[in-house]
Design a protein around this motif. Structure first.
Motif, PDB file in Angstrom:
ATOM      1  N   ASN A   1     -11.190  -8.188  -3.843  1.00 35.68           N
ATOM      2  CA  ASN A   1     -10.078  -8.705  -4.638  1.00 35.68           C
ATOM      3  C   ASN A   1     -10.554  -9.799  -5.597  1.00 35.68           C
ATOM      4  N   GLY A   2     -11.343 -10.729  -5.087  1.00 33.19           N
ATOM      5  CA  GLY A   2     -11.812 -11.833  -5.919  1.00 33.19           C
ATOM      6  C   GLY A   2     -12.865 -11.408  -6.928  1.00 33.19           C
ATOM      7  N   LEU A   3     -13.797 -10.574  -6.473  1.00 34.15           N
ATOM      8  CA  LEU A   3     -14.914 -10.185  -7.334  1.00 34.15           C
ATOM      9  C   LEU A   3     -14.486  -9.216  -8.425  1.00 34.15           C
ATOM     10  N   LEU A   4     -13.594  -8.255  -8.081  1.00 38.94           N
ATOM     11  CA  LEU A   4     -13.261  -7.189  -9.025  1.00 38.94           C
ATOM     12  C   LEU A   4     -11.818  -7.241  -9.543  1.00 38.94           C
ATOM     13  N   GLY A   5     -10.997  -8.109  -8.960  1.00 35.01           N
ATOM     14  CA  GLY A   5      -9.629  -8.251  -9.455  1.00 35.01           C
ATOM     15  C   GLY A   5      -8.715  -7.091  -9.115  1.00 35.01           C
ATOM     16  N   VAL A   6      -9.081  -6.298  -8.105  1.00 34.62           N
ATOM     17  CA  VAL A   6      -8.220  -5.175  -7.722  1.00 34.62           C
ATOM     18  C   VAL A   6      -7.600  -5.422  -6.348  1.00 34.62           C
ATOM     19  N   GLY A   7      -6.526  -4.700  -6.107  1.00 35.41           N
ATOM     20  CA  GLY A   7      -5.751  -4.907  -4.879  1.00 35.41           C
ATOM     21  C   GLY A   7      -6.423  -4.384  -3.628  1.00 35.41           C
ATOM     22  N   GLY A   8      -5.662  -3.681  -2.836  1.00 35.84           N
ATOM     23  CA  GLY A   8      -6.137  -3.318  -1.500  1.00 35.84           C
ATOM     24  C   GLY A   8      -6.650  -1.901  -1.366  1.00 35.84           C
ATOM     25  N   THR A   9      -7.491  -1.478  -2.324  1.00 37.92           N
ATOM     26  CA  THR A   9      -7.994  -0.107  -2.322  1.00 37.92           C
ATOM     27  C   THR A   9      -8.517   0.334  -0.955  1.00 37.92           C
ATOM     28  N   VAL A  10      -9.392  -0.462  -0.376  1.00 35.21           N
ATOM     29  CA  VAL A  10     -10.029  -0.047   0.870  1.00 35.21           C
ATOM     30  C   VAL A  10      -9.247  -0.527   2.097  1.00 35.21           C
ATOM     31  N   LEU A  11      -8.235  -1.360   1.841  1.00 34.43           N
ATOM     32  CA  LEU A  11      -7.515  -1.971   2.966  1.00 34.43           C
ATOM     33  C   LEU A  11      -6.683  -0.966   3.766  1.00 34.43           C
ATOM     34  N   VAL A  12      -5.938  -0.103   3.049  1.00 31.93           N
ATOM     35  CA  VAL A  12      -5.062   0.841   3.749  1.00 31.93           C
ATOM     36  C   VAL A  12      -5.862   1.810   4.638  1.00 31.93           C
ATOM     37  N   PRO A  13      -6.889   2.487   4.114  1.00 27.73           N
ATOM     38  CA  PRO A  13      -7.678   3.344   5.018  1.00 27.73           C
ATOM     39  C   PRO A  13      -8.344   2.570   6.156  1.00 27.73           C
ATOM     40  N   ALA A  14      -8.830   1.355   5.891  1.00 22.85           N
ATOM     41  CA  ALA A  14      -9.462   0.559   6.956  1.00 22.85           C
ATOM     42  C   ALA A  14      -8.447   0.225   8.051  1.00 22.85           C
ATOM     43  N   MET A  15      -7.228  -0.091   7.649  1.00 17.87           N
ATOM     44  CA  MET A  15      -6.193  -0.413   8.639  1.00 17.87           C
ATOM     45  C   MET A  15      -5.846   0.806   9.488  1.00 17.87           C
ATOM     46  N   ILE A  16      -5.758   1.962   8.823  1.00 17.07           N
ATOM     47  CA  ILE A  16      -5.369   3.180   9.546  1.00 17.07           C
ATOM     48  C   ILE A  16      -6.495   3.664  10.473  1.00 17.07           C
ATOM     49  N   TYR A  17      -7.730   3.725   9.922  1.00 16.56           N
ATOM     50  CA  TYR A  17      -8.806   4.357  10.690  1.00 16.56           C
ATOM     51  C   TYR A  17      -9.540   3.404  11.630  1.00 16.56           C
ATOM     52  N   ILE A  18      -9.626   2.125  11.284  1.00 12.33           N
ATOM     53  CA  ILE A  18     -10.375   1.198  12.144  1.00 12.33           C
ATOM     54  C   ILE A  18      -9.431   0.408  13.052  1.00 12.33           C
ATOM     55  N   LEU A  19      -8.338  -0.101  12.482  1.00  8.21           N
ATOM     56  CA  LEU A  19      -7.427  -0.922  13.292  1.00  8.21           C
ATOM     57  C   LEU A  19      -6.307  -0.097  13.933  1.00  8.21           C
ATOM     58  N   HIS A  20      -6.266   1.201  13.575  1.00  4.94           N
ATOM     59  CA  HIS A  20      -5.246   2.124  14.108  1.00  4.94           C
ATOM     60  C   HIS A  20      -3.817   1.622  13.880  1.00  4.94           C
ATOM     61  N   THR A  21      -3.605   1.085  12.676  1.00  7.49           N
ATOM     62  CA  THR A  21      -2.248   0.682  12.298  1.00  7.49           C
ATOM     63  C   THR A  21      -1.447   1.949  11.993  1.00  7.49           C
ATOM     64  N   GLU A  22      -0.189   1.932  12.378  1.00  8.39           N
ATOM     65  CA  GLU A  22       0.678   3.064  12.048  1.00  8.39           C
ATOM     66  C   GLU A  22       0.719   3.254  10.539  1.00  8.39           C
ATOM     67  N   ARG A  23       0.665   4.511  10.105  1.00  4.88           N
ATOM     68  CA  ARG A  23       0.721   4.827   8.688  1.00  4.88           C
ATOM     69  C   ARG A  23       1.954   4.235   8.011  1.00  4.88           C
ATOM     70  N   ARG A  24       3.065   4.295   8.720  1.00  2.00           N
ATOM     71  CA  ARG A  24       4.318   3.813   8.147  1.00  2.00           C
ATOM     72  C   ARG A  24       4.212   2.320   7.785  1.00  2.00           C
ATOM     73  N   LEU A  25       3.455   1.578   8.601  1.00  2.18           N
ATOM     74  CA  LEU A  25       3.352   0.129   8.400  1.00  2.18           C
ATOM     75  C   LEU A  25       2.205  -0.267   7.472  1.00  2.18           C
ATOM     76  N   ALA A  26       1.234   0.634   7.287  1.00  6.30           N
ATOM     77  CA  ALA A  26      -0.009   0.250   6.600  1.00  6.30           C
ATOM     78  C   ALA A  26       0.218  -0.209   5.152  1.00  6.30           C
ATOM     79  N   HIS A  27       1.012   0.556   4.397  1.00  6.56           N
ATOM     80  CA  HIS A  27       1.185   0.219   2.974  1.00  6.56           C
ATOM     81  C   HIS A  27       1.900  -1.116   2.772  1.00  6.56           C
ATOM     82  N   GLY A  28       3.009  -1.289   3.487  1.00  8.88           N
ATOM     83  CA  GLY A  28       3.774  -2.523   3.354  1.00  8.88           C
ATOM     84  C   GLY A  28       2.970  -3.733   3.807  1.00  8.88           C
TER      85      GLY A  28
END
Lengths: 115, 130
Positions: free
Chosen positions: A16-43
């Motif tokens: 985010n700081g280096l490239l100025g972009v949002g959470g590109t890698v955050l949603v897949p990381a939350m789903i696949y590594i932290l096993h966050t429910e898909r419904r909750l991941a985006h919000g």
């Protein structure tokens, strides 16, 4: 899990700081590594990106790298466009939107690297 | 600066955003390649543009109860520290060099989007919102 969360958060912040972009890698990381429910991941990702972007924006501002005059024009156009986009979503094929987006990203990426 | 160009770019970015295909990732190269501002200013300005926009989106997700505060807590603890360091690094880099790094990032995302088989992830997020 807490330590994984902090590490994933840290890497998200670096991007985010280096490239100025949002959470590109955050949603897949939350789903696949932290096993966050898909419904909750985006919000939840949006909630994480907000304070992250506040910190990044602050540092960019301090360095004179925010064009406020431009930002405010872009924000208005962006709101109008997102309304059109959300309406159009029902009428078009997402697979094609995604493909065209990917091609534009690749072409622009090459220009950024070579230019 | 050309107002018509800015309007065109911002509306196009908004349309992508409305479709759930990250608008910010393309806004930065559009600002650099078409308007001709520096990589750092394109990134900083894009970050600023998305602050109010994401507040509206967060509000929608809070109302729909699509947020886990427990999951968010530790991620935010890491991400604000990362953001501070990342943004300092960006400010210290040569603008051409930063542009090339960004270009490499775009290529990676572009190829990922081209070959990933899960467009439903994004589509569902939108169905939830409406």
């Amino acid at each position: 899990m807490k330590i994984y969360s902090v590490i994933i958060g840290f890497l998200t912040g670096i991007i985010n700081g280096l490239l100025g972009v949002g959470g590109t890698v955050l949603v897949p990381a939350m789903i696949y590594i932290l096993h966050t429910e898909r419904r909750l991941a985006h919000g939840t990702a949006l909630l994480i990106i907000f304070p992250t972007s506040v910190v990044s924006t602050f540092v960019y501002l301090q360095n004179g790298h925010v064009d406020l005059q431009l930002a405010w024009k872009l924000a208005i156009g962006g709101v109008v466009g997102s309304y059109i986009g959300a309406k159009a979503l029902r009428k078009i094929s997402m697979v094609w939107v995604k493909r065209i987006f990917a091609i534009v990203m690749i072409v622009a990426g090459i220009r950024m690297v070579i230019g | 600066m050309d107002t018509i160009l800015i309007v065109g770019i911002s509306v196009a970015m908004g349309i992508l955003l409305g479709m759930g295909v990250g608008g910010g990732k393309l806004l930065i190269p559009a600002l650099v390649l078409i308007i001709g501002i520096s990589q750092q200013t394109a990134q900083g300005t894009t970050l600023a543009v998305f602050l109010p926009i994401s507040l509206i989106a967060i509000y929608t997700h809070i109302r729909e109860k699509n947020i886990s505060y427990k999951v968010a807590l530790y991620l935010i603890a890491g991400s604000v520290v990362g953001a501070f360091i990342g943004a300092q690094v960006a400010a210290s880099l040569d603008t051409d060099y930063l542009r090339k790094i960004y270009g490499g990032f775009m290529l990676a995302i572009g190829f990922y989007e081209m070959f990933s088989k899960d467009p439903k992830t994004r589509y569902r997020a939108h169905e939830n919102k409406s």
